[in-house]
Design a protein around this motif. Sequence first.
Motif, PDB file in Angstrom:
ATOM      1  N   ARG A  38       0.834  -1.197   0.000  1.00 25.98           N
ATOM      2  CA  ARG A  38       0.000   0.000   0.000  1.00 25.98           C
ATOM      3  C   ARG A  38       0.872   1.251   0.000  1.00 25.98           C
ATOM      4  N   GLN A  39       0.277   2.329  -0.479  1.00 24.62           N
ATOM      5  CA  GLN A  39       1.021   3.582  -0.577  1.00 24.62           C
ATOM      6  C   GLN A  39       0.083   4.763  -0.390  1.00 24.62           C
ATOM      7  N   THR A  40       0.557   5.737   0.365  1.00 25.17           N
ATOM      8  CA  THR A  40      -0.157   7.005   0.528  1.00 25.17           C
ATOM      9  C   THR A  40       0.715   8.112  -0.050  1.00 25.17           C
ATOM     10  N   PRO A  41       0.115   9.226  -0.423  1.00 23.18           N
ATOM     11  CA  PRO A  41       0.887  10.314  -1.049  1.00 23.18           C
ATOM     12  C   PRO A  41       2.064  10.755  -0.190  1.00 23.18           C
ATOM     13  N   GLY A  42       3.212  10.866  -0.821  1.00 27.56           N
ATOM     14  CA  GLY A  42       4.402  11.341  -0.125  1.00 27.56           C
ATOM     15  C   GLY A  42       5.133  10.291   0.670  1.00 27.56           C
ATOM     16  N   LYS A  43       4.622   9.061   0.659  1.00 25.17           N
ATOM     17  CA  LYS A  43       5.262   7.989   1.415  1.00 25.17           C
ATOM     18  C   LYS A  43       5.694   6.868   0.484  1.00 25.17           C
ATOM     19  N   GLU A  44       6.645   6.078   0.947  1.00 23.86           N
ATOM     20  CA  GLU A  44       7.083   4.934   0.171  1.00 23.86           C
ATOM     21  C   GLU A  44       6.031   3.828   0.227  1.00 23.86           C
ATOM     22  N   ARG A  45       6.047   3.019  -0.827  1.00 25.02           N
ATOM     23  CA  ARG A  45       5.160   1.871  -0.848  1.00 25.02           C
ATOM     24  C   ARG A  45       5.603   0.900   0.245  1.00 25.02           C
ATOM     25  N   GLU A  46       4.653   0.403   1.033  1.00 23.30           N
ATOM     26  CA  GLU A  46       4.998  -0.497   2.127  1.00 23.30           C
ATOM     27  C   GLU A  46       4.339  -1.851   1.935  1.00 23.30           C
ATOM     28  N   LEU A  47       5.055  -2.875   2.365  1.00 18.37           N
ATOM     29  CA  LEU A  47       4.543  -4.227   2.290  1.00 18.37           C
ATOM     30  C   LEU A  47       3.498  -4.448   3.378  1.00 18.37           C
ATOM     31  N   VAL A  48       2.344  -4.963   2.981  1.00 19.44           N
ATOM     32  CA  VAL A  48       1.256  -5.248   3.921  1.00 19.44           C
ATOM     33  C   VAL A  48       1.234  -6.732   4.290  1.00 19.44           C
ATOM     34  N   ALA A  49       1.242  -7.577   3.269  1.00 14.01           N
ATOM     35  CA  ALA A  49       1.152  -9.014   3.513  1.00 14.01           C
ATOM     36  C   ALA A  49       1.703  -9.762   2.308  1.00 14.01           C
ATOM     37  N   THR A  50       2.288 -10.923   2.582  1.00 16.11           N
ATOM     38  CA  THR A  50       2.829 -11.792   1.546  1.00 16.11           C
ATOM     39  C   THR A  50       2.339 -13.201   1.781  1.00 16.11           C
ATOM     40  N   ILE A  51       2.095 -13.914   0.690  1.00 18.71           N
ATOM     41  CA  ILE A  51       1.764 -15.334   0.793  1.00 18.71           C
ATOM     42  C   ILE A  51       2.660 -16.088  -0.172  1.00 18.71           C
ATOM     43  N   SER A  52       3.336 -17.099   0.342  1.00 21.80           N
ATOM     44  CA  SER A  52       4.309 -17.831  -0.462  1.00 21.80           C
ATOM     45  C   SER A  52       3.614 -18.775  -1.440  1.00 21.80           C
ATOM     46  N   MET A  53       4.440 -19.425  -2.255  1.00 20.98           N
ATOM     47  CA  MET A  53       3.923 -20.391  -3.220  1.00 20.98           C
ATOM     48  C   MET A  53       3.182 -21.529  -2.530  1.00 20.98           C
ATOM     49  N   ILE A  54       3.586 -21.819  -1.292  1.00 22.72           N
ATOM     50  CA  ILE A  54       2.930 -22.903  -0.548  1.00 22.72           C
ATOM     51  C   ILE A  54       1.941 -22.351   0.473  1.00 22.72           C
ATOM     52  N   SER A  55       1.502 -21.103   0.212  1.00 26.10           N
ATOM     53  CA  SER A  55       0.435 -20.459   1.003  1.00 26.10           C
ATOM     54  C   SER A  55       0.805 -20.181   2.455  1.00 26.10           C
ATOM     55  N   SER A  56       2.073 -19.916   2.705  1.00 31.48           N
ATOM     56  CA  SER A  56       2.501 -19.482   4.033  1.00 31.48           C
ATOM     57  C   SER A  56       2.432 -17.956   4.084  1.00 31.48           C
ATOM     58  N   PRO A  57       1.621 -17.397   4.998  1.00 34.91           N
ATOM     59  CA  PRO A  57       1.444 -15.944   5.027  1.00 34.91           C
ATOM     60  C   PRO A  57       2.393 -15.230   5.990  1.00 34.91           C
ATOM     61  N   ASN A  58       2.662 -13.981   5.679  1.00 32.81           N
ATOM     62  CA  ASN A  58       3.374 -13.087   6.582  1.00 32.81           C
ATOM     63  C   ASN A  58       2.741 -11.720   6.509  1.00 32.81           C
ATOM     64  N   TYR A  59       2.758 -11.020   7.636  1.00 29.15           N
ATOM     65  CA  TYR A  59       2.073  -9.739   7.718  1.00 29.15           C
ATOM     66  C   TYR A  59       2.975  -8.677   8.338  1.00 29.15           C
ATOM     67  N   SER A  60       2.734  -7.436   7.959  1.00 29.11           N
ATOM     68  CA  SER A  60       3.391  -6.347   8.647  1.00 29.11           C
ATOM     69  C   SER A  60       2.774  -6.219  10.041  1.00 29.11           C
ATOM     70  N   ASP A  61       3.534  -5.674  10.948  1.00 30.78           N
ATOM     71  CA  ASP A  61       3.040  -5.533  12.319  1.00 30.78           C
ATOM     72  C   ASP A  61       1.789  -4.667  12.377  1.00 30.78           C
ATOM     73  N   SER A  62       1.682  -3.718  11.463  1.00 38.05           N
ATOM     74  CA  SER A  62       0.567  -2.774  11.502  1.00 38.05           C
ATOM     75  C   SER A  62      -0.778  -3.413  11.155  1.00 38.05           C
ATOM     76  N   VAL A  63      -0.762  -4.570  10.497  1.00 36.80           N
ATOM     77  CA  VAL A  63      -2.023  -5.202  10.092  1.00 36.80           C
ATOM     78  C   VAL A  63      -2.216  -6.582  10.704  1.00 36.80           C
ATOM     79  N   LYS A  64      -1.195  -7.082  11.399  1.00 33.41           N
ATOM     80  CA  LYS A  64      -1.276  -8.425  11.955  1.00 33.41           C
ATOM     81  C   LYS A  64      -2.476  -8.548  12.895  1.00 33.41           C
ATOM     82  N   GLY A  65      -3.242  -9.602  12.713  1.00 31.89           N
ATOM     83  CA  GLY A  65      -4.433  -9.815  13.525  1.00 31.89           C
ATOM     84  C   GLY A  65      -5.696  -9.184  12.960  1.00 31.89           C
TER      85      GLY A  65
END
Length: 117
Positions: A38-65
């Motif tokens: 995600r990205q807001t004006p004036g800020k760098e694009r930040e990673l929110v969540a990733t899911i691997s090829m084998i469906s293992s997820p990872n989340y940024s602390d800001s959205v975890k839960g």
Amino acid sequence: QVQLVESGGGLVQPGGSLRLSCVASGFTYDMYAMSWYRQTPGKERELVATISMISSPNYSDSVKGRFTISRDNAKRTVSLEMNSLKPEDTAVYYCNAQRPGSAMNYWGKGTLVTVSS
């Protein structure tokens, strides 16, 4: 032709929910990790969540839960279920495909999420 097409953005009140979806085409989908940024004006694009090829997820602390990422390899889709939304979640959300160990990296055009009362 590689395409990542996001949908599901919109206006939602604080505390509400939205589900983003991304449909992929033009590449070997199940060999790619899929992510939402995600990205807001004036800020760098930040990673929110990733899911691997084998469906293992990872989340940024800001959205975890609060957010859940999932993928359906048969339908070539990746989704982001967003709950308990906060005004600070307001951003353009981008779908990303990255083949691990390579420079092959693709982006969608983004979908706007606005959290406001």
